[in-house]
Design a protein around this motif. Sequence first.
Motif, PDB file in Angstrom:
ATOM      1  N   ASN A   1     138.767 -29.049 -29.826  1.00  0.00           N
ATOM      2  CA  ASN A   1     138.383 -29.123 -31.497  1.00  0.00           C
ATOM      3  C   ASN A   1     139.520 -28.817 -32.062  1.00  0.00           C
ATOM      4  OD1 ASN A   1     135.919 -30.364 -30.993  1.00  0.00           O
ATOM      5  ND2 ASN A   1     135.095 -27.904 -31.105  1.00  0.00           N
ATOM      6  N   GLY A   2     140.958 -27.755 -31.709  1.00  0.00           N
ATOM      7  CA  GLY A   2     142.281 -27.818 -32.618  1.00  0.00           C
ATOM      8  C   GLY A   2     143.344 -28.442 -32.271  1.00  0.00           C
ATOM      9  N   GLU A   3     144.594 -27.830 -32.688  1.00  0.00           N
ATOM     10  CA  GLU A   3     145.164 -28.820 -33.354  1.00  0.00           C
ATOM     11  C   GLU A   3     146.084 -28.494 -31.714  1.00  0.00           C
ATOM     12  OE1 GLU A   3     149.864 -28.669 -35.559  1.00  0.00           O
ATOM     13  OE2 GLU A   3     147.589 -27.498 -36.762  1.00  0.00           O
TER      14      GLU A   3
ATOM     15  N   PRO B   1     140.367 -23.775 -34.687  1.00  0.00           N
ATOM     16  CA  PRO B   1     139.600 -23.982 -35.377  1.00  0.00           C
ATOM     17  C   PRO B   1     138.979 -22.837 -35.315  1.00  0.00           C
ATOM     18  CG  PRO B   1     139.182 -25.537 -34.132  1.00  0.00           C
ATOM     19  CD  PRO B   1     140.064 -24.747 -33.633  1.00  0.00           C
ATOM     20  N   ALA B   2     138.307 -22.065 -34.135  1.00  0.00           N
ATOM     21  CA  ALA B   2     137.014 -20.779 -34.102  1.00  0.00           C
ATOM     22  C   ALA B   2     137.885 -19.785 -35.035  1.00  0.00           C
ATOM     23  CB  ALA B   2     137.284 -21.220 -32.525  1.00  0.00           C
ATOM     24  N   ASP B   3     136.481 -19.087 -35.098  1.00  0.00           N
ATOM     25  CA  ASP B   3     137.117 -17.596 -35.695  1.00  0.00           C
ATOM     26  C   ASP B   3     137.932 -16.867 -34.865  1.00  0.00           C
ATOM     27  OD1 ASP B   3     136.007 -18.188 -38.511  1.00  0.00           O
ATOM     28  OD2 ASP B   3     134.340 -17.578 -37.806  1.00  0.00           O
TER      29      ASP B   3
ATOM     30  N   HIS C   1     140.303 -17.078 -30.445  1.00  0.00           N
ATOM     31  CA  HIS C   1     139.242 -17.186 -29.434  1.00  0.00           C
ATOM     32  C   HIS C   1     139.650 -18.718 -28.357  1.00  0.00           C
ATOM     33  CE1 HIS C   1     134.888 -15.946 -31.118  1.00  0.00           C
ATOM     34  NE2 HIS C   1     135.190 -16.386 -29.489  1.00  0.00           N
ATOM     35  N   SER C   2     140.470 -18.296 -28.443  1.00  0.00           N
ATOM     36  CA  SER C   2     141.276 -19.350 -27.417  1.00  0.00           C
ATOM     37  C   SER C   2     140.912 -18.108 -26.146  1.00  0.00           C
ATOM     38  CB  SER C   2     142.141 -20.249 -27.763  1.00  0.00           C
ATOM     39  OG  SER C   2     142.548 -19.481 -27.997  1.00  0.00           O
ATOM     40  N   VAL C   3     141.915 -16.806 -26.225  1.00  0.00           N
ATOM     41  CA  VAL C   3     142.253 -16.116 -25.524  1.00  0.00           C
ATOM     42  C   VAL C   3     141.429 -15.319 -24.919  1.00  0.00           C
ATOM     43  CG1 VAL C   3     144.392 -16.433 -25.531  1.00  0.00           C
ATOM     44  CG2 VAL C   3     143.372 -14.909 -26.462  1.00  0.00           C
ATOM     45  N   ILE C   4     139.925 -15.050 -26.021  1.00  0.00           N
ATOM     46  CA  ILE C   4     139.243 -13.552 -25.542  1.00  0.00           C
ATOM     47  C   ILE C   4     137.505 -13.865 -26.825  1.00  0.00           C
ATOM     48  CG2 ILE C   4     140.343 -11.450 -27.248  1.00  0.00           C
ATOM     49  CD1 ILE C   4     140.488 -10.018 -25.587  1.00  0.00           C
ATOM     50  N   ASP C   5     137.095 -13.657 -26.560  1.00  0.00           N
ATOM     51  CA  ASP C   5     136.174 -13.211 -26.863  1.00  0.00           C
ATOM     52  C   ASP C   5     135.274 -11.820 -27.204  1.00  0.00           C
ATOM     53  OD1 ASP C   5     134.097 -12.390 -24.857  1.00  0.00           O
ATOM     54  OD2 ASP C   5     133.946 -14.626 -23.848  1.00  0.00           O
ATOM     55  N   GLY C   6     134.078 -11.976 -28.296  1.00  0.00           N
ATOM     56  CA  GLY C   6     133.817 -10.552 -28.866  1.00  0.00           C
ATOM     57  C   GLY C   6     133.469 -10.138 -27.635  1.00  0.00           C
TER      58      GLY C   6
END
Length: 451
Positions: free
Chosen positions: A23-25, A36-38, A154-159
């Motif tokens: 979804n990203g650039e 694009p993710a938060d 968010h591409s390298v780590i999540d909550g």
Amino acid sequence: MSADDIGRATLPAYGMPVRGLANGETDADGYLRRNPADMAWNLLRVSGPVDAARLAEAVERVTLATDVLHLRLRTTDQGPCLERQEPVPVKLEVVDLPAVVSDGRLSPEAAAFLAPVFFDKPDLRSDPVGRVCLLRAADPADQGEQLLAFSFDHSVIDGWALGLMVRAVAGSYRSGDYTVRGRGFEAFLSDLPAHRVREESLARWRDLLEPHPLPGPAMRLPGGEPRRPEPFVADGTFDGALPDQLATDIAAVATRTGLSRAEVLFAVTALAASLWADGPQPLLSLRHGHARPEDVLVIGPLVEPCVLLPPTPEPLGVGAWITEHCHANRQLPPTYGMSIREVAPLAPRNVGVNVLPPARPVVLGPGAKATTATRDFLTPLWSGEPSAGPSTAAVWINYYMDRPGVVEATITYDTRVLPEPEPLLDAVLAVAAAAADEPGLPVTVMRARLR
């Protein structure tokens, strides 16, 4: 996976990064440039003395040792992959402001500084993947309170992984060493079972999802459209505390059944949504609050939405429905970091639900601890009405249990499906009350009461 595979400069991409890359650039070489993710972020209120130099050393030590921070997403002929970069630690930014707290909330100066830290997306080809900031107040009225902010792409780590990293930084600050609860990304790869086992697990997901075609049974909430709009749009919002009785009822059911409060709240919401629908509603969820260690205790971006399934066959009583929903979803197959979007698309669904458990204080040292800021404290970060955008569910509910005895919620919803949130929230309250006080009440009677 062999040690040789793990040591390679290029690794297979798993879970959430695959979606970010899609979804990203990307740049001309196929690298993800902007996701694009938060951002995955957290703000902690720090009480007690903090040695900024020692904290800076802890941040550098932990981020340098966190392997996934040094991997970059790239599209290749072999599919999505992660390529190793030269390890570079994240530097602690120390910022002095006139005040960090104002009238019990984030000060305007702190909000102005933090908004771009939390909301602006980095250029992943040139910017650091994350920022760690210590905000200090010069105003004596703040009584020395400081703020510690973490924000990562968010591409390298999540909550989930961010929480592990925060605790690793605290542990490193206390001991001068690097410790972490959980596994690094390389350890995750080394622990992956054989390809055959992973394929069998994903095949089980195919079988489980087959009886539940997208997006789920038609919702028939008062005033809403019984047919699904295309696509879902989040143009309505709700943010606030729910009646105190909900927390009391959820706790009573959890005590009686031995289930967690999060499990009960998931099941109560699933039944409430099903009572306003043509059939049992599968929920889209991150399973916050009861995800299994093998799925989330990894420092990496692996948490991937899953579907919580209704019990089959449907129990007759409300109490049994709640219990069986919890038991059924404890048996969901592992994904081993793979996206089950590869098996069957998880979106759109009618209802998405997350439950965030209470945040525990993080001990930094004698007399110093850090506590996650509440949503009320963070209010100055958001100004104006949020813009409407596409959504993976007609209704997304995030429950928060930051304060003892209180359940709060933020809801985004498509007003064509749910013109107002009150009917659904009333159903949640009614189901929780019945599960606490009338567990033998037939589900059919519960439906008649609501309608």
